[in-house]
Write a protein that holds these residues in place. Structure first.
Motif, short mmCIF file in Angstrom:
data_model
loop_
_atom_site.label_atom_id
_atom_site.label_comp_id
_atom_site.label_asym_id
_atom_site.label_seq_id
_atom_site.Cartn_x
_atom_site.Cartn_y
_atom_site.Cartn_z
N GLY A 175 0.78 -1.23 0.00
CA GLY A 175 0.00 0.00 0.00
C GLY A 175 0.81 1.28 0.00
N LEU A 176 2.13 1.18 0.02
CA LEU A 176 2.98 2.36 0.05
C LEU A 176 3.77 2.49 -1.25
CD1 LEU A 176 4.33 2.00 3.70
CD2 LEU A 176 2.56 3.58 2.88
N PRO A 177 4.05 3.72 -1.70
CA PRO A 177 4.76 3.90 -2.98
C PRO A 177 6.13 3.24 -2.96
CG PRO A 177 3.83 5.98 -2.19
CD PRO A 177 3.69 4.99 -1.07
N ILE A 178 6.61 2.89 -4.15
CA ILE A 178 7.93 2.28 -4.28
C ILE A 178 9.01 3.34 -4.45
CG2 ILE A 178 9.36 0.74 -5.69
CD1 ILE A 178 6.86 -0.73 -6.50
N VAL A 179 8.70 4.39 -5.21
CA VAL A 179 9.70 5.43 -5.48
C VAL A 179 9.14 6.79 -5.13
CG1 VAL A 179 10.83 4.09 -7.31
CG2 VAL A 179 8.97 5.67 -7.91
#
Length: 537
Positions: free
Chosen positions: A429-433
């Protein structure tokens, strides 16, 4: 053309290159025989074929790949030089010449291109041979059916059940006169010399443990045996991904197979040399005759539109489900290698010219494989551009669109889009970049892995006991400053997830080492930064 006995070899090459270019500029190409006097007397030649081929390639500014080989006639050694039809005009001394009767005549570029347009659809592999359909080997037909059946599709299964004649005709390798095309001869009859030469060694310099080099067999039979032998020497590993145990080869099977097929589909078939496959430990190296073709080079091979030397043969291999039609699997090779933690394939043109594809299988990166499986949406972890970007972000600690252009081989606008698409993906659920703060206005955005994404990977490392090398803060600072020409404490802090005040000593140390130089003598003040010192080795 007369060449004096004992003439300087380089002068000989220049004359032969001019004649070979003339032949290549002529529709259909042509051949030269060296070692015969104007009156027909056999005088012979000692020119080396490999040296001559390479020098002609260089003299013609890497535009012309000839085939050169020695023959013996009445105990006299002669040299045959075969020039294939040129894709673009081959200029010698800034002039384009082609053959008219017995002479090489200058022609303007517009006329040459107009003639080329008339013959543009010529494909050697689609041309009619003198071999009848009845010459097709039963073993080759059986292999073709095996390739089709292995695909599992209903159309392929139906084609596999066709009669021999129907199968060959539906594969478009038979002409109206009942003769095989050149592609059909290669695939179903073969040639006197082997098309493939596979050798396996456990380690470099070790004894051969397997060899496939079969003359007088069809290309399909050779491919089938090479695939089986290569698979037998490509070890299988078991990798736990979540609750699923996956079987993974040292070299991904799809990548290995595509490398071999690529080496026969795009090669120069005017050469009698085989496509070689060297399987040494966890490395597979495929070398095929002929240089890059149709505008493809090392810097664009992933994304350049496919233009095969042999479209009919390429299509035949695709119809048999042996290979992909477009690009013959270069992007597939990249994807399959990177997604298990290996470096992308190295595909280069080498002296000869030849094209060499190297697949190097390092130790499997199991945490990387598991980490990719966590990415949402799932298709992002199968996207070639995203895989290459993630690998670079992990190796260097950052990326911007300028660095990514050469990496994923797309124009700037498309590269920017690829990065933004990756930015929409997430793990748990959290951005990668994310972008970093600090780059001056008007300069390209800089991206790094988020702390959450990196922590997820490092947690997997700890679970499996995997030791991963990540760049140090000094290494990140140097690669960033070298590429962008400058770096500030704000930028470095954002890159490594630290406060700018905590990384200032790193930049000062690099300045003392002569790697960086302060933007002003005081070494402080608003907007202060360090410049990269270009002379640094």
């Amino acid at each position: 053309m007369t060449i004096s006995f004992g003439a300087d070899p380089e002068e000989v090459v220049k004359k032969l290159a001019g004649e070979a270019a003339c032949m290549a500029n002529t529709p259909g190409g042509g051949a030269l025989i060296v070692g015969i006097a104007d009156d027909g007397t056999l005088i012979g030649t000692e020119l080396d074929a490999e040296w001559l081929r390479q020098r002609i390639y260089e003299v013609t500014r890497r535009l012309l790949t000839v085939d050169a080989y020695a023959v013996t006639v009445r105990e006299t050694r002669l040299m045959v030089i075969v020039s294939p039809s040129a894709v673009e005009p081959v200029r010698i001394n800034e002039r384009i010449v082609w053959r008219v009767n017995d002479n090489c005549v200058e022609v303007d570029a517009a006329t040459w291109h107009a003639r080329r347009m008339e013959t543009l659809n010529y494909d050697w592999s689609a041309a009619e041979s003198t071999t009848p359909i009845t010459a097709a080997r039963q073993q080759a037909l059986a292999v073709a059916r095996d390739f089709l059946s292995a695909n599992g599709g209903s159309e392929a299964e139906e084609l596999a059940k066709a009669t021999d004649a129907q199968l060959l005709r539906r594969l478009n390798v038979v002409t109206h006169d009942g003769l095989l095309t050149n592609a059909g001869v290669l695939a179903f009859v073969g040639r006197s010399s082997p098309s493939l030469d596979y050798i396996h060694r456990d380690y470099s310099g070790g004894d051969s443990t397997a060899r496939v080099r079969r003359p007088d067999r069809s290309l399909l039979e050779e491919l089938s045996e090479v695939f089986l032998t290569m698979e037998a020497h490509n070890a299988t590993r078991h990798v736990q991904v979540g609750l699923v145990v996956r079987q993974v080869r040292d070299i991904p099977a799809l990548a290995a197979r595509e490398a071999v097929v690529n080496g026969v589909a795009h090669r120069e078939w005017g050469s009698p040399q085989p496509t070689t496959v060297e399987h040494i430990g966890r490395t597979i190296r495929v070398t095929s005759p002929g240089g890059f073709f149709g505008g493809v080079n090392e810097s664009n091979i992933i994304t350049h539109p496919s233009q095969s030397r042999n479209p009919a043969l390429t299509q035949l291999l695709a119809d048999l489900r042996v290979a992909e039609r477009e690009g013959i699997g270069v992007d597939r090779m990249v994807r399959e290698m990177v997604r298990i933690g290996h470096q992308p394939p190295v595909i280069r043109e080498i002296t000869g010219p030849f094209v060499r594809t190297s697949l190097v299988g390092d130790a499997l990166d199991e945490p990387w494989i598991a980490w990719l499986s966590l990415i949402e949406p799932p298709e992002e972890s199968a996207d070639v551009s995203s895989l290459l970007l993630l690998q670079r972000l992990l190796a260097d600690g950052w990326v911007d669109e300028q660095q990514a252009v050469s990496l994923i081989q797309l124009p700037v606008a498309e590269t920017r889009g690829a990065i933004r698409k990756l930015a929409r993906a997430h793990i748990t659920g959290l951005p990668i970049v994310q972008t970093i703060e600090g780059p001056p206005d008007g300069t390209p955005q800089v991206w790094r892995l988020t702390d959450a994404a990196l922590d997820a990977l490092l947690n997997l490392d700890r679970t499996t006991g995997h030791v991963r090398h990540l760049p140090s803060r000094a290494e990140v600072a140097m690669s960033y400053a070298k590429a962008r020409g400058r770096i500030s404490t704000t930028e470095l802090g954002a890159l490594v997830g630290a406060r700018g005040t905590n990384v200032g000593s790193i930049l000062k140390d690099l300045a003392r080492d002569g790697v960086l130089a302060p933007s002003n003598p005081t070494g402080r003040g608003r907007g202060f930064f360090y410049r990269w010192v270009p002379d640094t080795p």
